[in-house]
Design a protein around this motif. Sequence first.
Motif, mmCIF file in Angstrom:
data_model
loop_
_atom_site.group_PDB
_atom_site.id
_atom_site.type_symbol
_atom_site.label_atom_id
_atom_site.label_comp_id
_atom_site.label_asym_id
_atom_site.label_seq_id
_atom_site.Cartn_x
_atom_site.Cartn_y
_atom_site.Cartn_z
ATOM 1 N N ALA A 1 5.412 10.053 -1.501
ATOM 2 C CA ALA A 1 4.588 8.905 -1.131
ATOM 3 C C ALA A 1 5.413 7.952 -0.276
ATOM 4 C CB ALA A 1 4.066 8.183 -2.372
ATOM 5 N N TYR B 1 0.892 5.746 1.005
ATOM 6 C CA TYR B 1 0.270 6.930 1.583
ATOM 7 C C TYR B 1 0.806 8.149 0.844
ATOM 8 C CZ TYR B 1 -0.778 3.758 5.453
ATOM 9 O OH TYR B 1 -1.220 2.704 6.214
ATOM 10 N N ASN B 2 -0.082 8.933 0.266
ATOM 11 C CA ASN B 2 0.329 10.184 -0.354
ATOM 12 C C ASN B 2 0.513 11.255 0.715
ATOM 13 O OD1 ASN B 2 0.523 9.601 -3.130
ATOM 14 N ND2 ASN B 2 -1.710 9.684 -3.354
ATOM 15 N N ASP C 1 0.847 -1.181 0.000
ATOM 16 C CA ASP C 1 0.000 0.000 0.000
ATOM 17 C C ASP C 1 0.885 1.235 0.000
ATOM 18 O OD1 ASP C 1 0.981 -0.049 2.588
ATOM 19 O OD2 ASP C 1 -0.977 -0.123 3.573
#
Length: 248
Positions: A241, A233-234, A231
């Motif tokens: 990221a 995360y921005n 996964d």
Amino acid sequence: MAQGKTTHFGFQEVPIEEKSHKVAEVFHSVASHYDLMNDLMSLGIHRLWKRFVIELSGVRSGMRVLDLAGGTGDLAKTFSERVGNKGQVVLADINSSMLEKGRERLVNLGKVGNLNYVQANAEHLPFPADYFDRITIAFGLRNITQKEAALHSMYQALKPGGQLLVLEFSKPASWLTSAYDIYSFWILPRLGKLVAGDADSYRYLAESIRRHPDQETLSAMMRSAGFDYCDFYNLNHGIVALHRGYKY
């Protein structure tokens, strides 16, 4: 490595065997001003991005942590505090100037005992298989020539149940593109010239960000290397990221 093949160095195409030497020249040049320029370039926000890596990593007492492309040791410093005397942190960097700056800084801060320093190529890590609980690489993956080989090498070095965390510049939201381009290609090289006496290295750094895989592409590369439950995360609308993958 086959002769005649090329790869990108910023916006240039260069023989694949030359890229590592060109990247090394960049970081030999910027090493002495690296921390100052990071603060100026990001207005100090890089410290919050790295703090997010540390908190998401879940590093705790007794763990073994590899901080790749660890530079001047921002992550390694905190990881050494968290793993304690029973743990181990390895700060690794392919660039001798950056590694020496990291060692000097952390020794001056009294960080000794559970910290080791290794000059290493991420494409061929010199560590046993299934060795580390966590591997982090912050703002280093985009400078690696063979990213797929590096991700596979990281996968091999992780223990089952371990995590890889990759913090890297990425593709920002479309509404930011114009302003981000002005900053990257006009302001950043001038800042590098003013502070570090080196506009070309910072022009390369801006170009290397544009050639780096976007969020979805890097996640797919991590899955291809064997990582599960990938996964990302921005942060700051995708300017940066944080990618995470697990080894099971």
